[in-house]
Design an enzyme around this catalytic site. Structure first.
Site, PDB file in Angstrom:
ATOM      1  N   TYR A 138     -45.715  15.323  66.615  1.00  0.00           N
ATOM      2  CA  TYR A 138     -44.763  14.480  67.349  1.00  0.00           C
ATOM      3  C   TYR A 138     -45.495  13.483  68.247  1.00  0.00           C
ATOM      4  CZ  TYR A 138     -40.975  17.487  65.766  1.00  0.00           C
ATOM      5  OH  TYR A 138     -40.077  18.162  64.978  1.00  0.00           O
TER       6      TYR A 138
ATOM      7  N   ARG B 182     -23.580  20.221  78.451  1.00  0.00           N
ATOM      8  CA  ARG B 182     -24.438  19.105  78.070  1.00  0.00           C
ATOM      9  C   ARG B 182     -23.715  17.777  78.316  1.00  0.00           C
ATOM     10  NH1 ARG B 182     -25.474  15.751  73.968  1.00  0.00           N
ATOM     11  NH2 ARG B 182     -27.612  15.474  73.214  1.00  0.00           N
TER      12      ARG B 182
ATOM     13  N   ARG C  72     -26.048  23.808  70.361  1.00  0.00           N
ATOM     14  CA  ARG C  72     -24.819  23.057  70.065  1.00  0.00           C
ATOM     15  C   ARG C  72     -23.734  23.794  69.302  1.00  0.00           C
ATOM     16  NH1 ARG C  72     -28.153  17.989  67.996  1.00  0.00           N
ATOM     17  NH2 ARG C  72     -29.169  19.800  67.116  1.00  0.00           N
TER      18      ARG C  72
ATOM     19  N   ARG D  56     -32.992  29.143  68.555  1.00  0.00           N
ATOM     20  CA  ARG D  56     -32.013  28.119  68.930  1.00  0.00           C
ATOM     21  C   ARG D  56     -30.643  28.709  69.294  1.00  0.00           C
ATOM     22  NH1 ARG D  56     -32.878  22.676  67.652  1.00  0.00           N
ATOM     23  NH2 ARG D  56     -35.071  22.243  67.878  1.00  0.00           N
TER      24      ARG D  56
ATOM     25  N   ASP E  50     -37.755  22.719  75.692  1.00  0.00           N
ATOM     26  CA  ASP E  50     -38.120  22.158  74.390  1.00  0.00           C
ATOM     27  C   ASP E  50     -39.632  22.118  74.260  1.00  0.00           C
ATOM     28  OD1 ASP E  50     -36.583  20.680  72.044  1.00  0.00           O
ATOM     29  OD2 ASP E  50     -38.538  19.725  72.289  1.00  0.00           O
TER      30      ASP E  50
HETATM   31  O1  CP3 Z   1     -34.136  28.473  70.926  1.00  0.00           O
HETATM   32  C1  CP3 Z   1     -33.505  28.153  71.957  1.00  0.00           C
HETATM   33  O2  CP3 Z   1     -32.284  28.351  72.070  1.00  0.00           O
HETATM   34  C2  CP3 Z   1     -34.280  27.617  73.135  1.00  0.00           C
HETATM   35  C3  CP3 Z   1     -34.416  26.203  73.233  1.00  0.00           C
HETATM   36  C4  CP3 Z   1     -35.195  25.374  72.204  1.00  0.00           C
HETATM   37  C5  CP3 Z   1     -34.866  24.035  71.945  1.00  0.00           C
HETATM   38  N1  CP3 Z   1     -35.816  23.496  71.124  1.00  0.00           N
HETATM   39  C6  CP3 Z   1     -33.699  23.335  72.494  1.00  0.00           C
HETATM   40  C7  CP3 Z   1     -33.219  22.107  71.850  1.00  0.00           C
HETATM   41  C8  CP3 Z   1     -36.346  25.663  71.465  1.00  0.00           C
HETATM   42  C9  CP3 Z   1     -37.104  26.972  71.334  1.00  0.00           C
HETATM   43  C10 CP3 Z   1     -36.719  24.466  70.799  1.00  0.00           C
HETATM   44  C11 CP3 Z   1     -37.929  24.358  69.947  1.00  0.00           C
HETATM   45  C12 CP3 Z   1     -38.205  23.103  69.242  1.00  0.00           C
HETATM   46  N2  CP3 Z   1     -37.919  21.823  69.624  1.00  0.00           N
HETATM   47  C13 CP3 Z   1     -38.929  23.038  68.031  1.00  0.00           C
HETATM   48  C14 CP3 Z   1     -39.528  24.211  67.305  1.00  0.00           C
HETATM   49  C15 CP3 Z   1     -38.531  24.992  66.544  1.00  0.00           C
HETATM   50  C16 CP3 Z   1     -37.881  24.256  65.411  1.00  0.00           C
HETATM   51  O3  CP3 Z   1     -36.667  24.081  65.466  1.00  0.00           O
HETATM   52  O4  CP3 Z   1     -38.584  23.899  64.459  1.00  0.00           O
HETATM   53  C17 CP3 Z   1     -39.018  21.682  67.668  1.00  0.00           C
HETATM   54  C18 CP3 Z   1     -39.685  21.114  66.415  1.00  0.00           C
HETATM   55  C19 CP3 Z   1     -38.396  20.917  68.694  1.00  0.00           C
HETATM   56  C20 CP3 Z   1     -38.285  19.439  68.804  1.00  0.00           C
HETATM   57  C21 CP3 Z   1     -36.878  19.001  68.823  1.00  0.00           C
HETATM   58  N3  CP3 Z   1     -36.031  19.168  69.892  1.00  0.00           N
HETATM   59  C22 CP3 Z   1     -36.165  18.350  67.796  1.00  0.00           C
HETATM   60  C23 CP3 Z   1     -36.736  17.979  66.435  1.00  0.00           C
HETATM   61  C24 CP3 Z   1     -34.880  18.112  68.280  1.00  0.00           C
HETATM   62  C25 CP3 Z   1     -33.781  17.334  67.591  1.00  0.00           C
HETATM   63  C26 CP3 Z   1     -33.191  18.093  66.465  1.00  0.00           C
HETATM   64  C27 CP3 Z   1     -32.064  18.929  66.943  1.00  0.00           C
HETATM   65  O5  CP3 Z   1     -31.993  20.102  66.557  1.00  0.00           O
HETATM   66  O6  CP3 Z   1     -31.245  18.382  67.672  1.00  0.00           O
HETATM   67  C28 CP3 Z   1     -34.787  18.673  69.576  1.00  0.00           C
HETATM   68  C29 CP3 Z   1     -33.612  18.708  70.459  1.00  0.00           C
HETATM   69  C30 CP3 Z   1     -33.153  20.042  70.956  1.00  0.00           C
HETATM   70  N4  CP3 Z   1     -33.980  21.016  71.446  1.00  0.00           N
HETATM   71  C31 CP3 Z   1     -31.814  20.497  71.058  1.00  0.00           C
HETATM   72  C32 CP3 Z   1     -31.851  21.779  71.614  1.00  0.00           C
HETATM   73  C33 CP3 Z   1     -30.687  22.657  71.956  1.00  0.00           C
HETATM   74  C34 CP3 Z   1     -30.591  19.689  70.679  1.00  0.00           C
HETATM   75  C35 CP3 Z   1     -30.367  18.720  71.786  1.00  0.00           C
HETATM   76  C36 CP3 Z   1     -28.909  18.368  71.960  1.00  0.00           C
HETATM   77  O7  CP3 Z   1     -28.215  19.104  72.644  1.00  0.00           O
HETATM   78  O8  CP3 Z   1     -28.529  17.336  71.412  1.00  0.00           O
END
Ligand code: CP3
Length: 339
Positions: A147, A36, A27, A23, A73
């Protein structure tokens, strides 16, 4: 070629462990929040190849990590399988309709929804410094299915676990569909320019042993085999979060090249039980990074000391938190690199 991260993933121990953070594009970075806001939301950002490429490169520019991870994602695959995907402000992602009461085959497939991802990969591949390794990724079938079935994230995945017991045939069809789509998705990321891929299995820890074999080990093994068929030499990192004592079986039976450890794993134990020479990635507690100071230094030193011989990629045990101070990330990099 001088790519320390890729070399470590292929089994060559590096004098200084290469580092990237799960990640890392996100943010906690003001430049991410600005872009964003300009794009109006996560999905708009992730489907705009110019913006998504920029966000992928932002942490490389700022910190000089050894790896860049594609900005996307794991829920892009369900979106391409025909579920609606929304990221509401202040809540987790939603997939509609949930497959707990809606047939997989009734969804209208939308594979073109993945096209911007491949365009993003091509742009990033052309823009990265020559020493930076470019990582693609996908979710592992079990985690993605949790999911898809519940339509959203959940604490204990009980809805999906119950569904898998109640109707293993229907659930197996969902898993098989995710496996096939993921093989193609990762192959196309590799063909567009990523150099290694990570399989995120964030909820792998919630299954009993027999269900773990069936819904975690077998589908991940199928992805590894299918991807290697299509892309010989594909380099694959498995990240089965929360599986504890099942790690040696996962490492042996899935065929992944390298294994990501979450922060609850004792690294000395992992070093003792994992196959000799298998590269490991991890596993600093993201909250130690958030806390900073002496707790951070101590956490870093413990991880650095734990793998005296095998190839090690420094990373967190899970994603970086959004309130993590930038200065703590700088402190981490300086200490790992011995500056
Ligand atoms: O790692 C990176 O920088 C690359 C991008 C990346 C994102 N999501 C961007 C993202 C990666 C590799 C993921 C993986 C992901 N997404 C997982 C597996 C890893 C983990 O964290 O367990 C899962 C379960 C998801 C599903 C997901 N996407 C959730 C549960 C959420 C909301 C929770 C949160 O952290 O906001 C997201 C949104 C998301 N995916 C964001 C980002 C940067 C936040 C979105 C925003 O900008 O509001």
């Amino acid at each position: 070629m001088n790519k320390p991260l890729l070399a470590a993933l292929k089994g060559f121990r590096q004098p200084v462990p290469p580092i990237w953070l799960m990640r890392q594009a996100g943010r906690y970075l003001p430049e991410y929040r600005a872009l964003r806001a300009e794009k109006g939301g996560f999905l708009a950002l992730a489907t705009d190849p110019v913006a998504a490429a920029e966000v992928t490169v932002q942490p490389i520019r700022r910190f000089g990590f050894d790896g860049a991870i594609l900005f996307s994602d794991i829920l892009m695959v369900p979106w391409a399988l025909g579920q609606d995907l929304t990221f509401g402000p202040g809540e987790g992602p939603r997939l509609m309709p949930p497959l707990v009461d809606h047939a997989l085959d009734a969804l209208v497939r939308a594979p073109a929804r993945l096209d911007p991802v491949y365009a993003t990969v091509a742009r990033v591949a052309a823009a990265l410094p020559p020493t930076t390794t470019f990582l693609g990724f996908a979710g592992s079938p079990w985690t993605v299915a949790t999911y898809m079935v519940a339509g959203q994230g959940s604490k204990d995945q009980s809805e999906t676990r119950a569904f898998a017991y109640r109707d293993p045939v229907a659930f197996g069809a969902i898993i098989d569909k995710i496996v096939a789509t993921t093989i193609d998705y990762l192959a196309r990321q590799i063909e567009a320019g990523v150099e290694a891929v990570q399989l995120f299995d964030s909820w792998a820890g919630s299954l009993s042993p027999a269900q773990f074999e069936r819904w975690v080990i077998a589908p991940n093994a199928a992805i590894v085999a299918g991807l290697r068929d299509r892309c010989p030499g594909a380099c694959i990192i498995g990240f089965p979060k929360g599986i504890g004592g099942k790690l040696p079986a996962y490492a042996r039976e899935t065929g992944v090249d390298a294994i990501g450890l979450d922060e609850t794993v004792d690294p000395a134990w992992a070093d003792a039980v994992l196959p000799d020479g298998m590269p490991v990635q991890g596993n600093l507690d993201p909250l130690a990074l958030f806390a900073g100071g002496a707790a951070l230094d101590d956490g870093i030193d413990r991880v650095l000391a734990a793998f005296p011989d095998r190839p090690h990629v420094f990373n967190l045990g899970h994603g970086i938190g959004q309130h993590t101070p930038i200065a703590h990330v700088e402190q981490l990099l300086a200490r790992v690199r011995g500056a």
